[in-house]
Write a protein that holds these residues in place. Structure first.
Motif, PDB file in Angstrom:
ATOM      1  N   SER A  54      80.030 -39.179 -14.942  1.00 32.60           N
ATOM      2  CA  SER A  54      79.114 -38.748 -15.991  1.00 32.60           C
ATOM      3  C   SER A  54      77.816 -39.531 -15.913  1.00 32.60           C
ATOM      4  O   SER A  54      77.719 -40.566 -15.235  1.00 32.60           O
ATOM      5  CB  SER A  54      79.739 -38.955 -17.373  1.00 32.60           C
ATOM      6  OG  SER A  54      79.837 -40.340 -17.658  1.00 32.60           O
ATOM      7  N   ASN A  90      76.693 -22.805 -26.950  1.00 34.13           N
ATOM      8  CA  ASN A  90      75.854 -23.621 -26.078  1.00 34.13           C
ATOM      9  C   ASN A  90      74.843 -24.454 -26.863  1.00 34.13           C
ATOM     10  O   ASN A  90      74.157 -25.297 -26.283  1.00 34.13           O
ATOM     11  CB  ASN A  90      75.119 -22.738 -25.074  1.00 34.13           C
ATOM     12  CG  ASN A  90      76.070 -22.085 -24.096  1.00 34.13           C
ATOM     13  OD1 ASN A  90      76.990 -22.738 -23.587  1.00 34.13           O
ATOM     14  ND2 ASN A  90      75.893 -20.803 -23.837  1.00 34.13           N
ATOM     15  N   ARG A 116      80.462 -27.627 -30.868  1.00 35.47           N
ATOM     16  CA  ARG A 116      79.886 -26.362 -30.403  1.00 35.47           C
ATOM     17  C   ARG A 116      80.121 -25.243 -31.419  1.00 35.47           C
ATOM     18  O   ARG A 116      79.503 -24.187 -31.329  1.00 35.47           O
ATOM     19  CB  ARG A 116      80.494 -25.981 -29.049  1.00 35.47           C
ATOM     20  CG  ARG A 116      80.203 -27.012 -27.967  1.00 35.47           C
ATOM     21  CD  ARG A 116      80.761 -26.603 -26.617  1.00 35.47           C
ATOM     22  NE  ARG A 116      80.505 -27.651 -25.642  1.00 35.47           N
ATOM     23  CZ  ARG A 116      79.368 -27.815 -24.984  1.00 35.47           C
ATOM     24  NH1 ARG A 116      78.363 -26.990 -25.209  1.00 35.47           N
ATOM     25  NH2 ARG A 116      79.216 -28.793 -24.110  1.00 35.47           N
ATOM     26  N   PRO A 164      88.838 -41.759 -22.873  1.00 36.86           N
ATOM     27  CA  PRO A 164      88.300 -40.473 -23.331  1.00 36.86           C
ATOM     28  C   PRO A 164      89.019 -40.008 -24.590  1.00 36.86           C
ATOM     29  O   PRO A 164      90.222 -40.229 -24.764  1.00 36.86           O
ATOM     30  CB  PRO A 164      88.568 -39.544 -22.146  1.00 36.86           C
ATOM     31  CG  PRO A 164      88.629 -40.447 -20.959  1.00 36.86           C
ATOM     32  CD  PRO A 164      89.265 -41.712 -21.470  1.00 36.86           C
ATOM     33  N   GLU A 221      86.582 -35.160 -27.434  1.00 39.84           N
ATOM     34  CA  GLU A 221      85.660 -35.060 -26.300  1.00 39.84           C
ATOM     35  C   GLU A 221      86.155 -34.041 -25.288  1.00 39.84           C
ATOM     36  O   GLU A 221      85.385 -33.210 -24.777  1.00 39.84           O
ATOM     37  CB  GLU A 221      85.522 -36.435 -25.647  1.00 39.84           C
ATOM     38  CG  GLU A 221      84.760 -36.475 -24.342  1.00 39.84           C
ATOM     39  CD  GLU A 221      84.865 -37.827 -23.657  1.00 39.84           C
ATOM     40  OE1 GLU A 221      84.282 -37.971 -22.565  1.00 39.84           O
ATOM     41  OE2 GLU A 221      85.539 -38.739 -24.190  1.00 39.84           O
ATOM     42  N   ALA A 222      87.450 -34.069 -24.986  1.00 38.85           N
ATOM     43  CA  ALA A 222      88.023 -33.132 -24.020  1.00 38.85           C
ATOM     44  C   ALA A 222      87.977 -31.698 -24.530  1.00 38.85           C
ATOM     45  O   ALA A 222      87.674 -30.766 -23.780  1.00 38.85           O
ATOM     46  CB  ALA A 222      89.466 -33.530 -23.707  1.00 38.85           C
ATOM     47  N   GLU A 280      85.886 -30.362 -26.922  1.00 39.28           N
ATOM     48  CA  GLU A 280      84.529 -29.856 -27.125  1.00 39.28           C
ATOM     49  C   GLU A 280      83.651 -29.982 -25.872  1.00 39.28           C
ATOM     50  O   GLU A 280      82.591 -29.367 -25.810  1.00 39.28           O
ATOM     51  CB  GLU A 280      83.853 -30.635 -28.264  1.00 39.28           C
ATOM     52  CG  GLU A 280      84.513 -30.479 -29.623  1.00 39.28           C
ATOM     53  CD  GLU A 280      83.816 -29.443 -30.487  1.00 39.28           C
ATOM     54  OE1 GLU A 280      83.055 -28.621 -29.945  1.00 39.28           O
ATOM     55  OE2 GLU A 280      84.044 -29.463 -31.707  1.00 39.28           O
ATOM     56  N   ALA A 281      84.076 -30.799 -24.900  1.00 40.92           N
ATOM     57  CA  ALA A 281      83.246 -31.124 -23.733  1.00 40.92           C
ATOM     58  C   ALA A 281      81.929 -31.750 -24.181  1.00 40.92           C
ATOM     59  O   ALA A 281      80.843 -31.369 -23.735  1.00 40.92           O
ATOM     60  CB  ALA A 281      83.002 -29.894 -22.864  1.00 40.92           C
ATOM     61  N   LEU A 282      82.050 -32.758 -25.076  1.00 32.72           N
ATOM     62  CA  LEU A 282      80.898 -33.494 -25.596  1.00 32.72           C
ATOM     63  C   LEU A 282      81.216 -34.989 -25.524  1.00 32.72           C
ATOM     64  O   LEU A 282      82.047 -35.500 -26.278  1.00 32.72           O
ATOM     65  CB  LEU A 282      80.599 -33.092 -27.044  1.00 32.72           C
ATOM     66  CG  LEU A 282      80.181 -31.638 -27.270  1.00 32.72           C
ATOM     67  CD1 LEU A 282      80.076 -31.335 -28.757  1.00 32.72           C
ATOM     68  CD2 LEU A 282      78.865 -31.331 -26.560  1.00 32.72           C
ATOM     69  N   GLU A 283      80.551 -35.683 -24.611  1.00 33.75           N
ATOM     70  CA  GLU A 283      80.904 -37.073 -24.333  1.00 33.75           C
ATOM     71  C   GLU A 283      80.619 -38.006 -25.518  1.00 33.75           C
ATOM     72  O   GLU A 283      81.300 -39.016 -25.696  1.00 33.75           O
ATOM     73  CB  GLU A 283      80.128 -37.541 -23.098  1.00 33.75           C
ATOM     74  CG  GLU A 283      80.600 -38.869 -22.540  1.00 33.75           C
ATOM     75  CD  GLU A 283      79.805 -39.286 -21.325  1.00 33.75           C
ATOM     76  OE1 GLU A 283      80.420 -39.796 -20.373  1.00 33.75           O
ATOM     77  OE2 GLU A 283      78.572 -39.103 -21.324  1.00 33.75           O
ATOM     78  N   ARG A 334      83.348 -39.466 -27.830  1.00 28.83           N
ATOM     79  CA  ARG A 334      84.145 -40.644 -27.479  1.00 28.83           C
ATOM     80  C   ARG A 334      83.737 -41.842 -28.332  1.00 28.83           C
ATOM     81  O   ARG A 334      84.584 -42.612 -28.791  1.00 28.83           O
ATOM     82  CB  ARG A 334      83.989 -40.979 -25.991  1.00 28.83           C
ATOM     83  CG  ARG A 334      84.930 -42.069 -25.513  1.00 28.83           C
ATOM     84  CD  ARG A 334      84.671 -42.482 -24.072  1.00 28.83           C
ATOM     85  NE  ARG A 334      84.542 -41.352 -23.164  1.00 28.83           N
ATOM     86  CZ  ARG A 334      84.319 -41.451 -21.863  1.00 28.83           C
ATOM     87  NH1 ARG A 334      84.183 -42.666 -21.309  1.00 28.83           N
ATOM     88  NH2 ARG A 334      84.195 -40.384 -21.098  1.00 28.83           N
TER      89      ARG A 334
END
Length: 269
Positions: free
Chosen positions: A81, A148, A165, A221, A225-226, A228-231, A234
């Motif tokens: 990342s 998005n 999201r 992690p 985060e996993a 939503e795919a938004l770091e 964390r």
């Protein structure tokens, strides 16, 4: 909202990764005669930053930066990342403790230098926060519903509750309406509580205390985060606070696709 003071010195780090599935060799894409990463660095240099450094993963990026007087360092090509890349850059540059770092994405050639200053100024003013970022009010129902478009909800102190999201906050009694606007807001329950309230779009710029940034890759992690795919989730998962600057307007468009690139070329050409 007025921008925070930027009296404390800060460094802008720009992660630049050559691989891109939608736009190959993106950092070197030509925009009005300059590589995109150079355009980004030049915009960042218009801020109050004490220095601007590109954290690259490819010698071609280093060469392009050096040709245009932009400081750049080589980082490992296998980082998962951008924050991992920035953590290595902090080590290379001997940044630690309360040193302030602002992460400007390498595909934001229209980033407003004033926004960089505002996000940098959050952390000196908010000692309880490990990170800072920005958001602006969403204008359209389409953006509120678009996965998005990342949304953020704040608490009364301007710290992030959550990023998603999904359309948050969810207007249970007004699904499918722009409940925060005009007549729709007047018809909503709790009008006094909603005055001046609107859903917020997250702007992808971050400030960090360098000591926290160096530790961030070692945090486990988060499930959120996993999902939503938004770091940034964390940090919240592990109890760190994120201060948020409310910008009056959205920044200029970033570059993710060939179509985005053509739009930015038209603006800067």
């Amino acid at each position: 909202m007025a921008a925070p003071a930027t009296a404390s010195p800060f460094t802008v780090l720009i992660p630049a990764r050559m691989a891109s599935s939608r736009l190959p060799d993106k950092p070197l894409a030509d925009i009005a005669g300059l590589p995109m990463v150079v355009r980004v660095a030049q915009r960042a240099a218009q801020s109050a930053a004490t220095r601007v450094v590109v954290a690259a993963d490819d010698a071609r990026i280093l060469k392009a930066c050096e040709a245009h007087g932009v400081q750049a360092i080589m980082t490992r090509p296998d980082h998962a990342s951008g924050s991992d890349r920035l953590a290595e850059a902090c080590v290379q540059l001997d940044l630690e403790g309360d040193d302030i770092v602002v992460n400007v994405q390498g595909d934001e050639p229209l980033m407003d230098p004033a926004l960089i200053n505002a996000v940098a100024g959050l952390l000196p003013a908010r000692p309880e926060a490990s990170m800072g970022t920005a958001a602006h009010a969403i204008a359209s129902l389409a953006d509120a519903a678009n996965p998005n478009v990342v949304k953020v909800v704040l608490d009364a102190r301007g710290l992030a509750h959550y990023f998603s999201r999904a359309p948050i906050p969810f207007a249970r009694d007004h699904v499918g309406t722009a409940w925060w606007q005009g007549a729709a807001q007047a018809a909503a329950p709790g009008v006094a509580a909603l005055a001046g309230f609107a859903p917020l779009r997250h702007i992808g710029i971050y400030s960090y205390r360098a000591g926290f940034l160096r530790q961030f890759p070692q945090l486990a992690p988060a499930p959120t985060e996993a999902v939503e795919a938004l770091e940034q989730l964390r940090a919240l998962w592990h109890g760190h606070r994120i201060a948020v600057h409310l910008a009056d307007t959205a920044p200029g468009p970033g570059v993710d696709t060939p179509e985005d690139l053509e739009r930015v070329r038209a603006l800067l050409g």
